[in-house]
Design a protein around this motif. Structure first.
Motif, PDB file in Angstrom:
ATOM      1  N   UNK A  79       0.821  -1.211   0.000  1.00  9.84           N
ATOM      2  CA  UNK A  79       0.000   0.000   0.000  1.00  9.84           C
ATOM      3  C   UNK A  79       0.852   1.257   0.000  1.00  9.84           C
ATOM      4  N   UNK A  80       2.024   1.208   0.623  1.00 10.08           N
ATOM      5  CA  UNK A  80       2.813   2.417   0.866  1.00 10.08           C
ATOM      6  C   UNK A  80       4.165   2.415   0.158  1.00 10.08           C
ATOM      7  N   UNK A  81       4.950   1.369   0.344  1.00 13.82           N
ATOM      8  CA  UNK A  81       6.359   1.397  -0.044  1.00 13.82           C
ATOM      9  C   UNK A  81       6.597   1.540  -1.547  1.00 13.82           C
ATOM     10  N   UNK A  82       5.854   0.848  -2.438  1.00 11.83           N
ATOM     11  CA  UNK A  82       6.098   1.065  -3.868  1.00 11.83           C
ATOM     12  C   UNK A  82       5.949   2.526  -4.285  1.00 11.83           C
ATOM     13  N   UNK A  83       4.963   3.225  -3.749  1.00 15.43           N
ATOM     14  CA  UNK A  83       4.782   4.639  -4.072  1.00 15.43           C
ATOM     15  C   UNK A  83       5.959   5.469  -3.563  1.00 15.43           C
ATOM     16  N   UNK A  84       6.453   5.143  -2.373  1.00 12.73           N
ATOM     17  CA  UNK A  84       7.612   5.858  -1.819  1.00 12.73           C
ATOM     18  C   UNK A  84       8.826   5.675  -2.724  1.00 12.73           C
ATOM     19  N   UNK A  85       9.043   4.454  -3.196  1.00 12.82           N
ATOM     20  CA  UNK A  85      10.180   4.191  -4.081  1.00 12.82           C
ATOM     21  C   UNK A  85      10.020   4.895  -5.424  1.00 12.82           C
ATOM     22  N   UNK A  86       8.808   4.989  -5.934  1.00 11.19           N
ATOM     23  CA  UNK A  86       8.569   5.712  -7.183  1.00 11.19           C
ATOM     24  C   UNK A  86       8.889   7.198  -7.023  1.00 11.19           C
ATOM     25  N   UNK A  87       8.594   7.734  -5.842  1.00 12.72           N
ATOM     26  CA  UNK A  87       8.936   9.139  -5.570  1.00 12.72           C
ATOM     27  C   UNK A  87      10.446   9.312  -5.559  1.00 12.72           C
ATOM     28  N   UNK A  88      11.148   8.401  -4.901  1.00  9.33           N
ATOM     29  CA  UNK A  88      12.602   8.493  -4.788  1.00  9.33           C
ATOM     30  C   UNK A  88      13.295   8.304  -6.132  1.00  9.33           C
ATOM     31  N   UNK A  89      12.853   7.312  -6.912  1.00  9.76           N
ATOM     32  CA  UNK A  89      13.551   6.937  -8.138  1.00  9.76           C
ATOM     33  C   UNK A  89      13.153   7.782  -9.349  1.00  9.76           C
ATOM     34  N   UNK A  90      11.860   8.071  -9.487  1.00  9.02           N
ATOM     35  CA  UNK A  90      11.364   8.717 -10.710  1.00  9.02           C
ATOM     36  C   UNK A  90      10.663  10.050 -10.453  1.00  9.02           C
ATOM     37  N   UNK A  91      10.736  10.524  -9.199  1.00  7.89           N
ATOM     38  CA  UNK A  91      10.125  11.806  -8.837  1.00  7.89           C
ATOM     39  C   UNK A  91       8.621  11.829  -9.131  1.00  7.89           C
ATOM     40  N   UNK A  92       7.978  10.668  -8.984  1.00  9.08           N
ATOM     41  CA  UNK A  92       6.534  10.563  -9.248  1.00  9.08           C
ATOM     42  C   UNK A  92       5.758  10.971  -7.999  1.00  9.08           C
ATOM     43  N   UNK A  93       5.733  12.257  -7.761  1.00  8.25           N
ATOM     44  CA  UNK A  93       5.121  12.789  -6.544  1.00  8.25           C
ATOM     45  C   UNK A  93       3.595  12.878  -6.583  1.00  8.25           C
ATOM     46  N   UNK A  94       2.976  13.088  -7.738  1.00  4.56           N
ATOM     47  CA  UNK A  94       1.513  13.235  -7.743  1.00  4.56           C
ATOM     48  C   UNK A  94       0.794  11.944  -7.349  1.00  4.56           C
ATOM     49  N   UNK A  95      -0.306  12.104  -6.633  1.00  3.52           N
ATOM     50  CA  UNK A  95      -1.216  11.002  -6.328  1.00  3.52           C
ATOM     51  C   UNK A  95      -2.622  11.546  -6.442  1.00  3.52           C
ATOM     52  N   UNK A  96      -3.495  10.805  -7.071  1.00  2.00           N
ATOM     53  CA  UNK A  96      -4.848  11.294  -7.310  1.00  2.00           C
ATOM     54  C   UNK A  96      -5.597  11.487  -5.998  1.00  2.00           C
ATOM     55  N   UNK A  97      -6.629  12.294  -6.063  1.00  2.00           N
ATOM     56  CA  UNK A  97      -7.457  12.557  -4.884  1.00  2.00           C
ATOM     57  C   UNK A  97      -8.010  11.243  -4.329  1.00  2.00           C
TER      58      UNK A  97
END
Length: 314
Positions: A79-97
């Motif tokens: 639920x959490x960690x893959x999104x955190x890694x995407x932020x770190x690696x690819x700067x994928x900061x947006x998340x939908x409402x």
């Protein structure tokens, strides 16, 4: 920042997760630790689940409860960690409402579910040691089914209002979440409305759910210790305590890390904001990685089952 126009004004349609506000240029190095921990947590839990499924000697209520814990751990990680890694690696900061509040719902629900599972496992050990003759008639497959229903319904109904209350707020300005996770207060404080009800409900629900679980777990171990001290044989006492060792280690680690996170979060400016954020992320990784390893190392039946599974795969 994505915004939409409606009759009430400008509305936020997505959030930006910046993780560690003071470490934007260096936070990606944390993935060196987080990525291997994620692989370890997922791998260890899948091996444990497969072992319990394949090994007939593990088709018992105690191991079914451990399987429930592993399933919760896997969902908790993903639920959490893959999104955190995407932020770190690819700067994928947006998340939908919707995605943000879905993550908030899963986090707020599955954390107390894990706590409730520890409570049921503590009851299992209490019956095994304090009422061994009645254990086969009390701890049955039907007991596990009823326990699973209790774990889901109790925590689902108690935690559902948290994301619902947060989603109903009016988000009309800032959409930058200073966290790696869509935590309730981190998101709610971005709204233009009054969040006192959100804070109050989170405080009451967390302490009622996790607090009551912890009290009942401690109470069960008080009864277990009293029963063990009455055993005249030292060997019997040692054996009785060893059956609780794995469970007790995991409970202590789970609640200790959780309490440290809560108190550092409440400390405010006395503690750097990055500390509670990091503790929250680690709490989604370390217990899920630790749970199957501790049981695999300390429980002979599981250890033999894993060895047998690995030999069969070869």
């Amino acid at each position: 920042m994505k915004l939409s126009q409606n009759s009430t004004g400008t509305q936020v349609t997505e959030f930006l997760m910046i993780c560690f506000p003071g470490m934007q240029d260096t936070q990606h190095w944390l993935s060196i630790v987080l990525a291997p921990l994620l692989v370890l947590a997922l791998g260890a839990n899948f091996v444990l689940l497969l072992t319990i499924q394949q090994e007939a000697s593990l088709h018992e209520p105690m191991y079914y409860l451990l399987a429930i814990l592993s399933v919760l751990d896997v969902i908790f990680c993903l639920t959490v960690i893959p999104k955190v890694l995407l932020i770190f690696w690819f700067n994928m900061k947006p998340i939908s409402f919707a995605g943000c509040f879905l993550q908030m719902f899963v986090m707020n629900t599955f954390l107390p579910m894990e706590s409730s599972t520890f409570l049921v496992m503590a009851y299992d050990r209490y019956v095994a040691i304090c009422h061994p003759l009645r254990y086969p008639s009390i701890i049955t497959d039907q007991f596990v089914i009823n326990a699973a229903i209790f774990i889901v319904l109790r925590n689902l109904l108690a935690t559902l209002p948290t994301p619902v209350l947060a989603a109903r707020l009016d988000y009309c300005a800032n959409n930058v979440v200073e966290n790696c996770i869509c935590a309730n207060i981190s998101v709610a404080k971005l709204s233009c409305g009054d969040i006192r009800l959100n804070k109050l409900y989170q405080f009451v629900s967390v302490w009622c759910l996790l607090g009551s679980d912890l009290v009942l777990i401690l109470l069960s171990y008080c009864f277990i210790l009293r029963a063990v001290t009455r055993l005249q044989s030292g060997g019997a006492a040692t054996k009785a305590l060893s059956t609780c060792g794995s469970h007790l280690i995991l409970i202590l680690f789970f609640y200790t890390l959780l309490l440290v996170f809560i108190f550092t979060n409440k400390a405010g400016k006395k503690v750097p904001s990055e500390v509670p954020i990091l503790l929250n992320v680690l709490h989604h990784l370390i217990p899920p990685a630790l749970n199957p390893i501790v049981y695999g190392v300390r429980t002979q039946e599981i250890k033999y089952g894993i060895i047998k599974l690995l030999k069969y795969q070869k």
